[in-house]
Design an enzyme around this catalytic site. Structure first.
Site, PDB file in Angstrom:
ATOM      1  N   ARG A  36      12.493  35.549 -56.108  1.00 59.82           N
ATOM      2  CA  ARG A  36      11.638  36.389 -55.236  1.00 59.82           C
ATOM      3  C   ARG A  36      10.754  37.301 -56.068  1.00 59.82           C
ATOM      4  O   ARG A  36       9.545  37.363 -55.884  1.00 59.82           O
ATOM      5  CB  ARG A  36      12.508  37.236 -54.292  1.00 59.82           C
ATOM      6  CG  ARG A  36      12.970  36.512 -53.057  1.00 59.82           C
ATOM      7  CD  ARG A  36      13.833  37.437 -52.194  1.00 59.82           C
ATOM      8  NE  ARG A  36      15.094  37.723 -52.860  1.00 59.82           N
ATOM      9  CZ  ARG A  36      16.252  37.129 -52.578  1.00 59.82           C
ATOM     10  NH1 ARG A  36      16.303  36.246 -51.611  1.00 59.82           N
ATOM     11  NH2 ARG A  36      17.344  37.410 -53.238  1.00 59.82           N
ATOM     12  N   THR A 125      19.119  44.678 -61.887  1.00 59.24           N
ATOM     13  CA  THR A 125      20.069  45.756 -61.584  1.00 59.24           C
ATOM     14  C   THR A 125      21.503  45.234 -61.705  1.00 59.24           C
ATOM     15  O   THR A 125      21.721  44.023 -61.800  1.00 59.24           O
ATOM     16  CB  THR A 125      19.842  46.299 -60.155  1.00 59.24           C
ATOM     17  OG1 THR A 125      19.963  45.209 -59.235  1.00 59.24           O
ATOM     18  CG2 THR A 125      18.471  46.925 -60.013  1.00 59.24           C
ATOM     19  N   HIS A 180      16.314  50.789 -44.492  1.00 64.68           N
ATOM     20  CA  HIS A 180      16.052  49.481 -45.082  1.00 64.68           C
ATOM     21  C   HIS A 180      16.244  48.381 -44.036  1.00 64.68           C
ATOM     22  O   HIS A 180      16.825  48.615 -42.977  1.00 64.68           O
ATOM     23  CB  HIS A 180      16.984  49.213 -46.277  1.00 64.68           C
ATOM     24  CG  HIS A 180      16.535  49.885 -47.535  1.00 64.68           C
ATOM     25  ND1 HIS A 180      16.892  51.173 -47.860  1.00 64.68           N
ATOM     26  CD2 HIS A 180      15.743  49.446 -48.555  1.00 64.68           C
ATOM     27  CE1 HIS A 180      16.344  51.502 -49.026  1.00 64.68           C
ATOM     28  NE2 HIS A 180      15.647  50.482 -49.465  1.00 64.68           N
ATOM     29  N   LYS A 184      20.255  44.417 -45.937  1.00 70.91           N
ATOM     30  CA  LYS A 184      20.705  45.184 -47.103  1.00 70.91           C
ATOM     31  C   LYS A 184      22.214  45.428 -47.015  1.00 70.91           C
ATOM     32  O   LYS A 184      22.724  45.828 -45.974  1.00 70.91           O
ATOM     33  CB  LYS A 184      19.952  46.510 -47.196  1.00 70.91           C
ATOM     34  CG  LYS A 184      20.302  47.285 -48.449  1.00 70.91           C
ATOM     35  CD  LYS A 184      19.267  48.340 -48.760  1.00 70.91           C
ATOM     36  CE  LYS A 184      19.622  49.113 -50.011  1.00 70.91           C
ATOM     37  NZ  LYS A 184      19.663  48.289 -51.217  1.00 70.91           N
TER      38      LYS A 184
HETATM   39  P1  NAD Z   1      16.350  36.097 -56.972  1.00 72.06           P
HETATM   40  O1  NAD Z   1      17.717  35.542 -56.882  1.00 72.06           O
HETATM   41  O2  NAD Z   1      15.345  35.719 -55.931  1.00 72.06           O
HETATM   42  O3  NAD Z   1      15.701  35.700 -58.407  1.00 72.06           O
HETATM   43  C1  NAD Z   1      16.418  35.628 -59.618  1.00 72.06           C
HETATM   44  C2  NAD Z   1      15.909  34.403 -60.387  1.00 72.06           C
HETATM   45  O4  NAD Z   1      16.515  34.386 -61.667  1.00 72.06           O
HETATM   46  C3  NAD Z   1      16.284  33.078 -59.688  1.00 72.06           C
HETATM   47  O5  NAD Z   1      15.138  32.244 -59.587  1.00 72.06           O
HETATM   48  C4  NAD Z   1      17.331  32.483 -60.622  1.00 72.06           C
HETATM   49  O6  NAD Z   1      17.339  31.054 -60.615  1.00 72.06           O
HETATM   50  C5  NAD Z   1      16.878  33.039 -61.955  1.00 72.06           C
HETATM   51  N1  NAD Z   1      17.920  33.004 -62.972  1.00 72.06           N
HETATM   52  C6  NAD Z   1      19.259  33.221 -62.818  1.00 72.06           C
HETATM   53  N2  NAD Z   1      19.893  33.028 -63.978  1.00 72.06           N
HETATM   54  C7  NAD Z   1      18.950  32.704 -64.901  1.00 72.06           C
HETATM   55  C8  NAD Z   1      18.982  32.391 -66.270  1.00 72.06           C
HETATM   56  N3  NAD Z   1      20.135  32.378 -66.966  1.00 72.06           N
HETATM   57  N4  NAD Z   1      17.824  32.099 -66.895  1.00 72.06           N
HETATM   58  C9  NAD Z   1      16.647  32.117 -66.231  1.00 72.06           C
HETATM   59  N5  NAD Z   1      16.557  32.388 -64.903  1.00 72.06           N
HETATM   60  C10 NAD Z   1      17.695  32.681 -64.262  1.00 72.06           C
HETATM   61  O7  NAD Z   1      16.514  37.668 -57.057  1.00 72.06           O
HETATM   62  P2  NAD Z   1      15.371  38.802 -56.883  1.00 72.06           P
HETATM   63  O8  NAD Z   1      15.365  39.301 -55.493  1.00 72.06           O
HETATM   64  O9  NAD Z   1      14.100  38.303 -57.483  1.00 72.06           O
HETATM   65  O10 NAD Z   1      15.992  39.979 -57.783  1.00 72.06           O
HETATM   66  C11 NAD Z   1      16.241  39.792 -59.158  1.00 72.06           C
HETATM   67  C12 NAD Z   1      16.773  41.083 -59.761  1.00 72.06           C
HETATM   68  O11 NAD Z   1      15.748  42.085 -59.673  1.00 72.06           O
HETATM   69  C13 NAD Z   1      17.978  41.667 -59.056  1.00 72.06           C
HETATM   70  O12 NAD Z   1      18.831  42.260 -60.036  1.00 72.06           O
HETATM   71  C14 NAD Z   1      17.384  42.741 -58.158  1.00 72.06           C
HETATM   72  O13 NAD Z   1      18.308  43.768 -57.824  1.00 72.06           O
HETATM   73  C15 NAD Z   1      16.302  43.245 -59.056  1.00 72.06           C
HETATM   74  N6  NAD Z   1      15.204  43.960 -58.379  1.00 72.06           N
HETATM   75  C16 NAD Z   1      14.753  45.072 -59.002  1.00 72.06           C
HETATM   76  C17 NAD Z   1      13.674  45.775 -58.487  1.00 72.06           C
HETATM   77  C18 NAD Z   1      13.157  46.962 -59.250  1.00 72.06           C
HETATM   78  O14 NAD Z   1      12.162  47.593 -58.844  1.00 72.06           O
HETATM   79  N7  NAD Z   1      13.773  47.295 -60.397  1.00 72.06           N
HETATM   80  C19 NAD Z   1      13.053  45.346 -57.307  1.00 72.06           C
HETATM   81  C20 NAD Z   1      13.540  44.196 -56.694  1.00 72.06           C
HETATM   82  C21 NAD Z   1      14.611  43.498 -57.242  1.00 72.06           C
END
Ligand code: NAD
Length: 291
Positions: A36, A125, A180, A184
């Site tokens: 995402r 996170t 939210h 969530k």
């Molecule tokens: P998501 O599951 O949609 O995306 C994660 C992606 O990482 C997936 O496509 C997955 O296949 C890939 N992945 C997993 N293991 C991997 C590896 N070893 N090598 C390469 N790719 C790998 O999740 P998301 O909603 O995109 O969120 C991802 C992270 O970002 C979470 O920890 C979320 O809490 C965090 N997040 C942070 C913020 C912020 O502002 N800091 C905002 C949104 C989400």
């Protein structure tokens, strides 16, 4: 952090960080590019005129055969697909942006040490203390910007929360309300707790010592000096936070609404642009804004 009360226009600070439009495009690789946030990040990389030079996906992902341009919703194809190996994905990158899982981020950091990458932006996170320490160990090699919330507005709100708590004192009741979407799972949100931390820090204390128990039942009276939390779960709301300080006679209200999830990608890109050329070290989103 420098003082938010230094007279600088806060809105200008945010615009400055967002609009610091690239004289020199960065070469950026995006970890978890099919996720995402990965897609939002790839889109922002292209939209802001940077070069999308690589991406990773987990082993076995069906997206390993997709052209990188697809994740950015861009044309024409870039002629590159995601790699499983972070070192391969980053072999021409100066910047690595990682919103994946703690294990994936840590594994990538080890691999990146042998690449040209100088700047690492981490939005992932859920790091435990051990993983956090391992991550800190890489600050000798990279300029790392890590934030649990990459919204520049939330960074500013957090700084303002601390300042307000410092100036107003514990006589003003601090209450945090967050809303939210219905999916969530955690409550209060990490951002609400971050705001609570900032209020507690402004009062020279730690949040666990001041956090009010949820108001519920017949013995729910507010304790003097406590920091209260309220939670709403509603439809598709991306994220709303409101912090109030209330005395007997007046209320100060600080609030933030995320209108689109792209806010996190935009903040991550602003952080990447800011961190380019910074010496190795560990930085937060507050450093990007200068608040
Ligand atoms: P998501 O599951 O949609 O995306 C994660 C992606 O990482 C997936 O496509 C997955 O296949 C890939 N992945 C997993 N293991 C991997 C590896 N070893 N090598 C390469 N790719 C790998 O999740 P998301 O909603 O995109 O969120 C991802 C992270 O970002 C979470 O920890 C979320 O809490 C965090 N997040 C942070 C913020 C912020 O502002 N800091 C905002 C949104 C989400």
């Amino acid at each position: 952090m420098t003082g938010a009360g230094s007279g600088t226009n806060a809105y200008a600070l945010i615009r400055q960080a967002m609009d610091k439009m690239i004289d020199t495009p960065l070469s950026i690789a995006v970890a978890g590019i099919a996720g995402r946030m990965g897609r939002q990040l790839a889109t922002a990389v292209v939209a802001r005129g940077h070069r999308l030079v690589g991406g990773t996906e987990r082993s076995g992902s069906p997206e390993l055969v997709s052209d990188l341009a697809r994740f950015a919703g861009a044309e024409p194809p870039l002629g590159r697909t995601p790699d499983v190996d972070a070192a391969k994905a980053a072999h021409t990158a100066s910047t690595w942006i990682d919103f994946t899982t703690p294990a994936a981020t840590l594994a990538a950091m080890d691999a990146l040490r042998s690449t040209p990458v100088q700047t690492v932006i981490i939005g992932t996170t859920g790091f435990d203390a051990e993983a956090e320490a391992a991550l800190q160990g890489h600050a000798d090699r990279f300029a790392i910007v890590k934030a649990g919330n990459f919204s520049l507005g939330v960074a500013l709100l957090t700084a303002l929360a601390r300042l307000a708590a410092e100036r107003l004192g514990a006589g003003w009741d601090a209450e945090i309300l967050e809303t939210h979407h219905r999916f969530k799972v955690d409550a209060p949100s990490g951002t609400a707790l971050m705001l609570g931390d900032a209020v507690a820090a402004g009062r020279g204390a730690a949040l666990p010592d001041l956090q009010a128990a949820p108001y519920c039942g017949p013995e729910a009276k507010r304790e003097a000096g406590a920091i209260g939390f309220s939670v709403r779960r509603s439809g598709g709301v991306i994220g709303e936070h409101e912090l109030t300080f209330t005395s007997e006679t007046e209320t100060v209200r600080l609030a933030h609404s995320a209108i689109d999830r792209s806010v996190f990608a935009d903040g991550a890109l602003a952080a990447a642009e800011w961190a380019n050329g910074q010496p190795p070290g560990h930085y937060g989103i507050g450093d990007v804004l200068g608040v």
